[in-house]
Design an enzyme around this catalytic site. Sequence first.
Site, mmCIF file in Angstrom:
data_model
loop_
_atom_site.group_PDB
_atom_site.id
_atom_site.type_symbol
_atom_site.label_atom_id
_atom_site.label_comp_id
_atom_site.label_asym_id
_atom_site.label_seq_id
_atom_site.Cartn_x
_atom_site.Cartn_y
_atom_site.Cartn_z
ATOM 1 N N HIS A 22 0.855 -1.195 0.000
ATOM 2 C CA HIS A 22 0.000 0.000 0.000
ATOM 3 C C HIS A 22 0.886 1.237 0.000
ATOM 4 C CE1 HIS A 22 -3.888 -2.030 1.750
ATOM 5 N NE2 HIS A 22 -3.813 -2.127 0.445
ATOM 6 N N HIS A 79 -11.454 -8.499 -7.193
ATOM 7 C CA HIS A 79 -11.124 -7.236 -6.511
ATOM 8 C C HIS A 79 -10.138 -6.511 -7.417
ATOM 9 C CE1 HIS A 79 -9.679 -4.484 -3.509
ATOM 10 N NE2 HIS A 79 -8.667 -5.198 -3.066
ATOM 11 N N GLU A 81 -8.047 -3.898 -6.795
ATOM 12 C CA GLU A 81 -6.828 -3.252 -6.310
ATOM 13 C C GLU A 81 -5.662 -3.807 -7.126
ATOM 14 O OE1 GLU A 81 -6.329 -3.263 -2.049
ATOM 15 O OE2 GLU A 81 -4.976 -1.540 -2.145
ATOM 16 N N ASP A 83 -2.749 -4.837 -6.884
ATOM 17 C CA ASP A 83 -1.940 -6.024 -6.594
ATOM 18 C C ASP A 83 -2.588 -7.292 -7.142
ATOM 19 O OD1 ASP A 83 -3.783 -5.256 -4.523
ATOM 20 O OD2 ASP A 83 -2.985 -6.817 -3.235
ATOM 21 N N HIS A 145 -12.061 -6.024 1.464
ATOM 22 C CA HIS A 145 -11.966 -4.771 2.175
ATOM 23 C C HIS A 145 -12.223 -3.552 1.308
ATOM 24 C CE1 HIS A 145 -7.763 -3.375 0.910
ATOM 25 N NE2 HIS A 145 -8.000 -4.443 0.195
ATOM 26 N N ASP A 164 -8.867 -10.983 -0.573
ATOM 27 C CA ASP A 164 -8.011 -10.486 0.511
ATOM 28 C C ASP A 164 -8.384 -11.070 1.885
ATOM 29 O OD1 ASP A 164 -6.127 -8.842 -0.785
ATOM 30 O OD2 ASP A 164 -7.581 -7.213 -0.952
ATOM 31 N N TYR A 192 -2.296 -8.458 9.387
ATOM 32 C CA TYR A 192 -3.087 -8.189 8.179
ATOM 33 C C TYR A 192 -4.528 -7.829 8.565
ATOM 34 C CZ TYR A 192 -4.835 -9.312 3.435
ATOM 35 O OH TYR A 192 -5.402 -9.283 2.192
ATOM 36 N N HIS A 225 -3.482 -13.482 -0.724
ATOM 37 C CA HIS A 225 -2.118 -13.264 -0.223
ATOM 38 C C HIS A 225 -1.776 -14.357 0.789
ATOM 39 C CE1 HIS A 225 -1.838 -9.223 -1.901
ATOM 40 N NE2 HIS A 225 -2.997 -8.917 -1.349
HETATM 41 FE FE1 FEO Z 1 -6.956 -5.167 -1.535
HETATM 42 FE FE2 FEO Z 1 -4.598 -7.470 -1.929
HETATM 43 O O1 FEO Z 1 -5.569 -5.979 -2.403
#
Ligand code: FEO
Length: 395
Positions: A22, A79, A81, A83, A145, A164, A192, A225
């Site tokens: 992030h 998602h 984001e 990553d 999230h 996530d 996390y 992750h």
């Molecule tokens: Fe919310 Fe692993 O990105």
Amino acid sequence: MIEIRENLYWVGVKDWELKKFHGDEFETENGSTYNSYLIKGSKMTVLVDTCWGPFKESYLADLERTVGLAHIDCLICQHTETDHSGAMVALAEKRPDLPIYCTAKAKQFLESQYHGEWNCITVKTGDKLDIGGYELLFLEAPMLHWPDTMFTYINGMSVLLSNDAFGQHYVTGGLYNDEADPCILWQEAMKYYANIVSPYARMVKPKIDQCISMGLAPEIICPSHGVIWRDNPMQIVEKYLAWSAAYKENQVAIIYDTMWHETKAMAEALGRGVTEAGMTAKVINAARTGETLVLTEAFRSAGILVGSPTVNNGITHAMAAVMEGLKHLKLTGKQGAAFGSYGWSGEGAGLLQAHLEAAGVTIAGGPFKQLHLPKQEELEQLEAFGRQFASDLQK
Ligand code: FEO
């Protein structure tokens, strides 16, 4: 490409070097992974999520070599984001026809992040995709999230792809929770949760309840992750239920910054009192500790004591960052107090108390202002408060 179970493969990326996530917000001492999955049905081969942009070339080259991009029938984007979606644009350039299953919010977010249009098919909770031999069930999971997030459950395989949720920033040589160092795994899972999921804790139990009411019984949970939960996967679900319910351990976090060791002396005196009363005291110099870890210790504590010297009518930079982060977590059920040394104006402790209140912490005493270096009797008064504070927390 590693087989998880018949017709389910991990095709993700291991990022051993990652130290910040992030941007520079989240410290990742143990690296991370960008988990991407491939499901082979008799009718369709499905890719679930991709990886972070810097890895897109090697990721796509591996997919080309092991699967063949032409053989992928659709992408599920759980998602957006970056990553997880960072290789999506490059994939879609090679496969512009590729259907992308995602939520309506994810479609918006893809367009606003990457400035393009793709073959998106929006789905809602309860929508299903028959891939031949297996049925994919989609569940929106807003604010777990991001607003765009969804889970995918593989009916016929009893596997939950949770994006996530249930993740950790932790890379290992293997893939699974039973292969990982349990001390690091649980520390990373809590870190996390505390820093990424805790702000949205109120969404956790309803989502888990919904999964149960829909009859989902995952034998494997595959987050986006860290390690895959194949050994007793419900253990991380149970942890999420506990962590989202005003979680606290028998611990007080004493988080401070200091210039000439006056506020440090106060922090240590408070810590002695807390320890004498039978609680674990974590005395943490915020300027010398990563903020992600500081906030995790606040998350797991029943009590939070915060200290700063007064600097130019304010508090130190390190404590200002901690107090901003504490507000983000939206913790509930915590008690706390503020303290700090001063030389003349003395606003620091009062400002910290206001920050604690804004973070939802119940004030149990203070603020404790100390003119320069505490004398022995003043240290003993702080020890007494630490004892009383810890005793009250245990009632
Ligand atoms: Fe919310 Fe692993 O990105």
